[in-house]
Scaffold this active site. Structure first.
Site, PDB file in Angstrom:
ATOM      1  N   HIS B  16       0.846  -1.213   0.000  1.00 59.46           N
ATOM      2  CA  HIS B  16       0.000   0.000   0.000  1.00 59.46           C
ATOM      3  C   HIS B  16       0.877   1.257   0.000  1.00 59.46           C
ATOM      4  CE1 HIS B  16      -3.960  -1.769   0.650  1.00 59.46           C
ATOM      5  NE2 HIS B  16      -3.513  -2.484   1.658  1.00 59.46           N
ATOM      6  N   HIS B 194      -4.006  -8.029  14.144  1.00 56.89           N
ATOM      7  CA  HIS B 194      -3.244  -7.264  13.152  1.00 56.89           C
ATOM      8  C   HIS B 194      -3.429  -5.784  13.481  1.00 56.89           C
ATOM      9  CE1 HIS B 194      -2.038  -6.393   8.826  1.00 56.89           C
ATOM     10  NE2 HIS B 194      -2.729  -5.304   9.084  1.00 56.89           N
TER      11      HIS B 194
END
Lengths: 350, 337
Positions: B16, B194
Site C-alpha cells: 500500500h 493485526h
C-alpha cells in the site's frame, strides 16, 4: 462405480445382516419412504435394502425424496436404475401428500454440514422444523403406516454438566440458545419435541435416532470434520494437522453398521423412544490421525499444534440399543479406517 | 513460556505504502532477510491481496504470479502466505495457481460482518491440504458479540485461526483486550491480531492482544504498511522477549531485515501524519491515506474533513471510489459557502 467398490459395499451389507436376516422380516414386501433420500444416510439405506432384496428376496420398495435427484442418478446409477427404487424430486417443506401405500418413513432430510448451518441458518432451521411438521401432517393421514424413524442428532445433548465417558439417552445437557452454533442442534431438539407432540396427539408411531459420527463410503472428504480432513490430507500426502492437543475423544461408526441399526430401530424401536446411533468406542483424535497415517502409508506427518487444550468427549452410550434391540458394532475402528481409505482411494482414482 | 506466531505483512501491507510498486529486487532482498531471521510466515502480494490489482485500488507493478514465484524461491524456513479477499480473488483464476506457486498459508479476509463470503475460499484451501486462516477486517466497526458470531462461521468453514484486523488503527488497548479476550474464550481455533499504528498503539495493542489470549500476531518490519504503518515487527520481537513471550525469531536478523526495508524498499519511513491520526480517529481504513491526500489536493479540500466524512459514512476497504465522491461534495459545499 468400480466393480470392486460395489463388491465392497455388498460385502459390508452381508457382514451386518449375517446369514439370517429375520430381524428385518417386518420390511418384507413393505414400502419405505425416505426424506433426504439421496444423501449419505439415504444412499446406505438403499444399498442395504437392495442387498436384502437381491440376497434374501425381501421385496421391499423405496421412495427416495430429495431436492437434487439428478446428482444421485450420476453418483449411483446402480441404485437409481433399480425398479424397486422410486426417486421423487421435492423439498420436504413442500410435501402435501404421501403415497397411500407407504408403510415406513425414515426422516433424514437436513444436512449435518456445519458450514451450511452457519451460512444459511434460516433455511437450515426451516427445513428441520417446518419440514418435520409438514412430513408428520402428511404421515398422519396414512392408513397402513407402521413406524416413522426421525433422524435427529447427537448434538442435541449439548454441553454436559460433568465429564462422562459416554452419553446416555437421558443425559440431555444445555444448549446456549443465543448463538449461531445452536441453530442445528436447537432445531433438531425442537423437531424431537414436535415428534413427541404428534406421538401424543395423533398417536403416530415415532422412533428417534440420534446419530454421532461416521466415516466410510459415500461420505465426502470436503466435509469440515476432523477425520474426513485427516483422510484427505493423508491421501494427498499433506501433513495431518491437529490444532488442539489431540486429546478430544470421539467415536466413529462404519456406515453399514449405521444403516443396519437404522432399519432395526425403524422396525423394532419402541414408539416415543430415542436411541443413540454411533460407536461406543472412544478414541482420541491423535490416535485416529496416527492410525490414518499408518493405514494410508503416507509420507505425511501428524502435526499436533497444541494451540488449545481440549479434553472433550463425545461418545454415545450403547446400553439401551444393546439391551433392547440387541445391536452391537460389527466393524471396529481399525477396519473402519482401512475400508474408508480403500473406498476414498478408489473415489480419488475416479 | 507463552508462544506466539509472528506473521509478517511487510511485503503485502507495505505494498500500500508503495502504491503497489514492489519490485522483484524488493521481494528477493526482504524474503532472504526474513527467512534468515526465522520469521514463521511471510505474506507477499498486492496490498489488497491476490487478484486485487486494479484501477480502483491500485495497479501492481508485478503480477501475482511474479511476486509469488520470486518469494517462493527465496523462502526456505519461512512459510509463504497470501491475503485473499473473495471477490478480488477467485478460486479458479487466482487461488488455484497460487498453490501451484507453493503458497503455504492463505488468509481469507472479509469485512468484519461478512464472513459468509469466505466459505468457499477457506474450504478450497483446506481441500488442497494448506493452512487457512480467517481474517475479519475493520474489526472496530463491530462489537465483540458480532465479531464472535462471524468468527464462529469462519471456524465452521475450516479456518485454523481467526485474525481480527484493526485496519483503521482505531483501537486502544482495552478495545483489543475486550474483543480478543472474548474470541479467545469462545473459539476452538487460535485468535490473531493485526495492528495499525495510527494512534501510536501498534505495539501496545499487540501486547494487549497476546495478554488477552491471541496466539498469532501480525507485524511489518519498520512498520512498513498502509497509513501510519503496522506494529513494528522488530520492536515487537524485542518487547515480546522482554515480556517472556517466545517468537522463535532471531532479533539481530530481524533488525537486519528492518534495515533492508528502510534502505532498499520504503520511500519514507511510516510515521503518524496528521492525516493518519485522523484516519485512526475516524475509523477509516489506513490504506486510504494516499488516495485521500491526492483527492484533497485535486479538489482543494482538507484531507482531514474527507476522513471524518468517510468515517461518518462507514466506508470500508474496496470503496475507494467514495473518496473522490466525498472530496467533490466537500468542494461543492465550500463553494456554496
Amino acid at each position: 462405480m468400480d466393480n470392486h467398490l460395489r463388491e465392497m459395499i455388498t460385502a459390508d451389507c452381508q457382514e451386518v445382516v449375517g446369514p439370517s436376516p429375520e430381524a428385518l422380516d417386518k420390511l418384507r414386501n413393505r414400502q419405505v419412504f425416505v426424506t433426504g433420500g439421496t444423501g449419505f444416510v439415504g444412499t446406505w439405506i438403499a444399498e442395504l435394502v437392495i442387498f436384502l432384496n437381491d440376497h434374501h428376496n425381501f421385496g421391499t420398495s423405496l421412495i427416495l425424496l430429495a431436492r437434487d435427484i439428478d446428482a444421485f442418478r450420476i453418483k449411483t446409477p446402480h441404485l437409481a436404475e433399480r425398479k424397486e427404487i422410486r426417486l421423487l424430486s421435492s423439498d420436504v417443506r413442500n410435501i402435501i401428500d404421501l403415497p397411500a401405500d407407504v408403510n415406513y418413513i425414515i426422516h433424514a432430510a437436513a444436512t449435518p454440514d456445519n458450514r451450511q448451518h452457519m451460512s444459511t441458518p434460516l433455511a437450515v432451521m426451516e427445513t428441520i422444523t417446518r419440514g418435520t411438521a409438514t412430513l408428520l401432517d402428511a404421515a398422519a393421514t396414512l392408513q397402513s403406516l407402521s413406524a416413522i424413524l426421525n433422524i435427529s442428532s447427537g448434538q442435541i445433548y449439548g454441553r454436559q454438566c460433568c465429564a462422562t465417558p459416554t452419553i446416555t439417552e437421558d443425559a440431555v445437557g444445555s444448549l446456549p440458545c443465543n448463538t449461531i452454533t445452536s441453530v442445528y442442534p436447537e432445531a433438531k431438539r425442537y423437531a424431537e419435541t414436535l415428534c413427541s407432540a404428534y406421538w401424543s396427539c395423533c398417536k403416530l408411531p415415532i422412533v428417534t435416532a440420534r446419530p454421532f459420527a461416521f466415516i466410510g463410503p459415500y461420505q465426502s472428504l470436503d466435509k469440515p470434520w476432523a477425520i474426513n480432513n485427516f483422510i484427505r490430507d493423508a491421501l494427498t500426502d499433506n501433513d495431518i494437522r491437529i490444532i488442539s492437543n489431540g486429546m478430544p475423544v470421539r467415536s466413529y461408526m462404519y456406515p453399514s453398521d449405521m444403516a443396519y441399526w437404522l432399519l432395526r430401530m425403524l422396525v423394532d424401536g419402541a414408539s416415543g423412544q430415542a436411541y443413540n446411533l454411533g460407536s461406543p468406542y472412544g478414541i482420541t483424535l491423535r490416535d485416529v490421525a496416527e492410525k490414518v497415517k499408518a493405514y494410508a502409508n503416507t509420507t505425511a506427518e501428524v502435526v499436533i499444534k497444541q494451540m488449545h487444550p481440549d479434553n472433550s468427549v463425545f461418545v454415545p452410550d450403547n446400553g439401551l440399543v444393546s439391551s433392547t434391540l440387541g445391536l452391537e458394532i460389527k466393524v471396529p475402528i481399525d477396519e473402519t479406517l482401512k475400508r474408508s481409505l480403500r473406498w476414498f482411494r478408489g473415489a480419488f482414482r475416479r | 513460556m507463552k508462544k506466539v506466531i509472528i506473521s509478517d505483512a511487510t511485503l503485502r501491507d507495505g505494498s500500500h505504502a508503495l502504491f503497489h510498486k514492489l519490485t522483484k529486487e524488493h521481494i528477493v532482498a526482504y524474503a532472504l532477510a526474513a527467512d534468515a531471521a526465522g520469521i514463521p510466515i511471510v505474506e507477499v502480494g498486492h496490498g489488497n491481496g491476490l487478484g486485487a490489482s486494479s484501477l480502483q485500488v491500485g495497479l501492481s507493478l508485478l503480477d501475482d504470479r511474479e511476486m509469488l514465484e520470486t518469494a517462493r524461491k527465496h523462502l526456505s524456513r519461512s512459510r509463504l502466505g497470501i491475503h485473499v479477499i473473495p471477490g478480488f480473488a477467485t478460486i479458479n483464476n487466482d487461488l488455484r495457481f497460487a498453490f501451484d506457486y507453493g503458497v503455504d498459508v492463505v488468509r481469507v479476509a472479509s469485512h468484519c460482518t461478512e464472513a459468509d463470503i469466505t466459505e468457499r475460499h477457506i474450504s478450497y484451501t483446506r481441500e488442497q491440504g494448506k493452512e487457512a486462516y480467517g481474517v475479519l477486517m475493520m474489526s472496530h466497526m463491530a462489537n465483540k458479540e458480532v465479531l464472535l458470531d462471524e468468527a464462529l462461521k469462519m471456524q465452521a468453514y475450516g479456518a485454523e485461526a481467526v485474525i481480527i484486523m484493526d485496519s483503521a488503527g482505531a483501537y486502544l488497548p482495552h478495545d483489543v483486550q475486550d474483543r480478543v479476550g472474548h474470541l479467545a474464550a469462545n473459539l476452538k481455533v487460535p485468535v490473531g491480531f493485526h495492528a495499525h499504528n495510527n494512534l501510536g498503539m501498534g505495539i501496545a495493542n499487540s501486547v494487549a492482544a497476546v495478554e488477552a489470549g491471541a496466539r498469532i500476531i501480525d507485524g511489518a518490519s519498520r512498520g512498513f504498511g498502509a497509513g501510519a504503518g503496522n506494529a513494528q515487527l522488530e520492536v515487537m520481537v524485542a518487547v515480546f522477549a522482554r515480556l517472556g513471550i517466545e517468537t522463535g525469531i532471531d532479533l539481530y536478523r530481524a533488525l537486519d531485515a528492518a534495515d533492508i526495508v528502510e534502505r532498499e524498499i520504503m520511500e519514507t519511513t511510516p510515521y503518524i501524519s496528521s492525516v493518519s491520526l485522523v484516519s485512526g480517529l475516524s475509523g477509516v481504513f489506513s490504506g486510504f491515506a494516499r488516495h485521500v491526500n491526492l483527492a484533497a489536493k485535486e479538489y482543494d479540500v482538507d484531507a482531514r474533513d474527507i476522513f471524518f466524512e468517510l468515517g461518518a459514512r462507514k466506508v470500508v476497504g474496496g470503496q475507494e471510489d467514495k473518496i473522490v465522491e466525498v472530496a467533490m461534495e466537500l468542494q461543492q459545499k465550500i463553494k456554496r459557502g
